[in-house]
Every structure is written in structure tokens, then in C-alpha cells.
Design a protein around this motif. Sequence first.
Motif, PDB file in Angstrom:
ATOM      1  N   THR A   3      34.786  32.938  44.382  1.00  0.00           N
ATOM      2  CA  THR A   3      34.874  34.189  43.628  1.00  0.00           C
ATOM      3  C   THR A   3      34.264  35.350  44.407  1.00  0.00           C
ATOM      4  N   LYS A   4      33.119  35.116  45.038  1.00  0.00           N
ATOM      5  CA  LYS A   4      32.466  36.204  45.777  1.00  0.00           C
ATOM      6  C   LYS A   4      33.333  36.679  46.945  1.00  0.00           C
ATOM      7  N   GLU A   5      34.067  35.758  47.601  1.00  0.00           N
ATOM      8  CA  GLU A   5      34.954  36.147  48.699  1.00  0.00           C
ATOM      9  C   GLU A   5      36.079  37.040  48.190  1.00  0.00           C
ATOM     10  N   LEU A   6      36.655  36.662  47.060  1.00  0.00           N
ATOM     11  CA  LEU A   6      37.720  37.464  46.457  1.00  0.00           C
ATOM     12  C   LEU A   6      37.218  38.879  46.168  1.00  0.00           C
ATOM     13  N   LEU A   7      36.063  38.987  45.535  1.00  0.00           N
ATOM     14  CA  LEU A   7      35.508  40.293  45.184  1.00  0.00           C
ATOM     15  C   LEU A   7      35.245  41.127  46.441  1.00  0.00           C
ATOM     16  N   ASN A   8      34.726  40.507  47.483  1.00  0.00           N
ATOM     17  CA  ASN A   8      34.466  41.223  48.737  1.00  0.00           C
ATOM     18  C   ASN A   8      35.762  41.712  49.390  1.00  0.00           C
ATOM     19  N   ILE A   9      36.790  40.879  49.388  1.00  0.00           N
ATOM     20  CA  ILE A   9      38.077  41.260  49.986  1.00  0.00           C
ATOM     21  C   ILE A   9      38.692  42.422  49.213  1.00  0.00           C
ATOM     22  N   LEU A  10      38.616  42.373  47.900  1.00  0.00           N
ATOM     23  CA  LEU A  10      39.136  43.476  47.085  1.00  0.00           C
ATOM     24  C   LEU A  10      38.374  44.769  47.400  1.00  0.00           C
ATOM     25  N   LYS A  11      37.058  44.670  47.510  1.00  0.00           N
ATOM     26  CA  LYS A  11      36.235  45.851  47.800  1.00  0.00           C
ATOM     27  C   LYS A  11      36.555  46.424  49.178  1.00  0.00           C
ATOM     28  N   GLU A  12      36.701  45.539  50.174  1.00  0.00           N
ATOM     29  CA  GLU A  12      36.983  45.980  51.543  1.00  0.00           C
ATOM     30  C   GLU A  12      38.375  46.596  51.691  1.00  0.00           C
ATOM     31  N   ASN A  13      39.268  46.273  50.764  1.00  0.00           N
ATOM     32  CA  ASN A  13      40.657  46.738  50.840  1.00  0.00           C
ATOM     33  C   ASN A  13      41.059  47.497  49.590  1.00  0.00           C
ATOM     34  N   SER A  14      40.131  48.250  49.026  1.00  0.00           N
ATOM     35  CA  SER A  14      40.332  48.882  47.720  1.00  0.00           C
ATOM     36  C   SER A  14      41.510  49.853  47.671  1.00  0.00           C
ATOM     37  N   THR A  15      41.921  50.416  48.789  1.00  0.00           N
ATOM     38  CA  THR A  15      43.037  51.369  48.778  1.00  0.00           C
ATOM     39  C   THR A  15      44.400  50.678  48.906  1.00  0.00           C
ATOM     40  N   ASP A  72      55.510  50.132  41.648  1.00  0.00           N
ATOM     41  CA  ASP A  72      54.185  50.297  42.247  1.00  0.00           C
ATOM     42  C   ASP A  72      53.260  49.170  41.787  1.00  0.00           C
ATOM     43  N   TYR A  73      52.653  48.504  42.761  1.00  0.00           N
ATOM     44  CA  TYR A  73      51.726  47.410  42.459  1.00  0.00           C
ATOM     45  C   TYR A  73      50.355  47.947  42.080  1.00  0.00           C
ATOM     46  N   MET A  74      49.618  47.141  41.362  1.00  0.00           N
ATOM     47  CA  MET A  74      48.234  47.457  41.035  1.00  0.00           C
ATOM     48  C   MET A  74      47.458  47.574  42.348  1.00  0.00           C
ATOM     49  N   SER A  75      46.516  48.488  42.398  1.00  0.00           N
ATOM     50  CA  SER A  75      45.681  48.616  43.595  1.00  0.00           C
ATOM     51  C   SER A  75      44.562  47.580  43.541  1.00  0.00           C
ATOM     52  N   ALA A  76      44.066  47.234  44.695  1.00  0.00           N
ATOM     53  CA  ALA A  76      42.912  46.336  44.766  1.00  0.00           C
ATOM     54  C   ALA A  76      41.725  46.973  44.034  1.00  0.00           C
ATOM     55  N   TYR A  77      41.623  48.313  44.105  1.00  0.00           N
ATOM     56  CA  TYR A  77      40.554  49.039  43.413  1.00  0.00           C
ATOM     57  C   TYR A  77      40.622  48.813  41.897  1.00  0.00           C
ATOM     58  N   LYS A  78      41.839  48.918  41.343  1.00  0.00           N
ATOM     59  CA  LYS A  78      41.990  48.725  39.897  1.00  0.00           C
ATOM     60  C   LYS A  78      41.651  47.292  39.506  1.00  0.00           C
ATOM     61  N   ALA A  79      42.125  46.322  40.294  1.00  0.00           N
ATOM     62  CA  ALA A  79      41.815  44.923  39.999  1.00  0.00           C
ATOM     63  C   ALA A  79      40.307  44.684  40.043  1.00  0.00           C
ATOM     64  N   LEU A  80      39.654  45.242  41.059  1.00  0.00           N
ATOM     65  CA  LEU A  80      38.207  45.096  41.177  1.00  0.00           C
ATOM     66  C   LEU A  80      37.503  45.753  39.994  1.00  0.00           C
ATOM     67  N   SER A  81      38.000  46.893  39.542  1.00  0.00           N
ATOM     68  CA  SER A  81      37.427  47.566  38.363  1.00  0.00           C
ATOM     69  C   SER A  81      37.524  46.684  37.130  1.00  0.00           C
ATOM     70  N   ILE A  82      38.675  46.026  36.957  1.00  0.00           N
ATOM     71  CA  ILE A  82      38.865  45.117  35.819  1.00  0.00           C
ATOM     72  C   ILE A  82      37.868  43.964  35.914  1.00  0.00           C
ATOM     73  N   LEU A  83      37.774  43.357  37.103  1.00  0.00           N
ATOM     74  CA  LEU A  83      36.877  42.211  37.273  1.00  0.00           C
ATOM     75  C   LEU A  83      35.413  42.619  37.118  1.00  0.00           C
ATOM     76  N   ASN A  84      35.047  43.803  37.569  1.00  0.00           N
ATOM     77  CA  ASN A  84      33.676  44.285  37.382  1.00  0.00           C
ATOM     78  C   ASN A  84      33.362  44.514  35.911  1.00  0.00           C
ATOM     79  N   LYS A  85      34.351  45.020  35.163  1.00  0.00           N
ATOM     80  CA  LYS A  85      34.161  45.233  33.724  1.00  0.00           C
ATOM     81  C   LYS A  85      33.950  43.890  33.019  1.00  0.00           C
ATOM     82  N   VAL A  86      34.775  42.916  33.375  1.00  0.00           N
ATOM     83  CA  VAL A  86      34.630  41.562  32.815  1.00  0.00           C
ATOM     84  C   VAL A  86      33.249  41.015  33.157  1.00  0.00           C
TER      85      VAL A  86
END
Length: 161
Positions: A3-15, A72-86
Motif C-alpha cells: 500500500t505504501k508503494e502505491l501511495l508513493n507512486i501516486l504522489k510522485e506522478n500526481s499530474t 479523460d481518466y482520473m488523475s493520480a492526484y484525484k485518486a491519492l486525494s480519495i485514498l487520503n480521505k479514506v
Amino acid sequence: MKTKELLNILKENSTKNLLFEYTPGQFVGAHYHITEVKNVTIDSIDCGANPDFWKETVIQLWESPKEKGKRDYMSAYKALSILNKVDKIKPMEREVEVKFEYSNASFHTSQLYVNDYQVSGENLIFKLGVEQTDCKAKETCGIPETVAETVSECAPSSGCC
């Protein structure tokens, strides 16, 4: 992937646009939503009477029929925002395997592992895949490791299960 790897990859590629390849050459539609994040605990007994215990994070992807033509696909930023909210409501375990749960009309519901990821232009692509079921008590069942995939001896009448 943890899980931590996924979150880091999303953060590093947020755009980047976030795509999921659920089988080679087949992608979850751009109209997907993250509909559920599960903190799963498995507490089991295998067919050799051995206890096992582990945790997983399972993220469910769902394609909205109302948005079928979306390009248009969801951005990594939006996915990370959802996961951070959860994570603020129900903290996710960082050191556990993450899986994605997905299905569509031509692909049965599966919990898919992250086999790899790649950044291609403006896209962050997670390559998902299945892992075959297995007998965890091969020694007890008398199944050699080298032929375990082709043998179906771990059956109720075998004395193993």
C-alpha cells in the motif's frame, strides 16, 4: 505491491492520468470510480490444518454506466486525494499487499495484484494481474512442488483436505 508503494507512486506522478490495465491490452474505462477501499484481514486454515493470517488493502474500481463516453481518466492526484480521505477515516495498513477489485461485462469480478507500473507520456499505468490459487499444504498432501500446478490430488477424498 505494498500500500505504501502505491501511495508513493501516486504522489510522485500526481499530474499523470491514472490507467489500469486489467489484462494485457485491456484497460479499465476512463469512466471508472474508486467506489470502496477495504482493510481486509484474512484469518484462515489451509487444507493441511495450518493456520494463516494476513492483511490486505483492496481498492474497488467501478465503471459508471452514466459516463460511458468519458475520455479523460482520473488523475493520480484525484485518486491519492480519495485514498487520503479514506485514510483519515479508516487508516490503511501501509505494509500490506494492495489489490484492485474490478469487473466488467466481459471480465469476471476479480481481485487483481499490481504486477508492475509504467509511466508513459502523460499516463501512469498500473499493470494488474491474477495470481493462481495454490495448495499451501503440499508437503502434507504429498504433492511435489514441481508438479503441483498440474496435480489435483488435494481433494476431499485424498486425505489432505
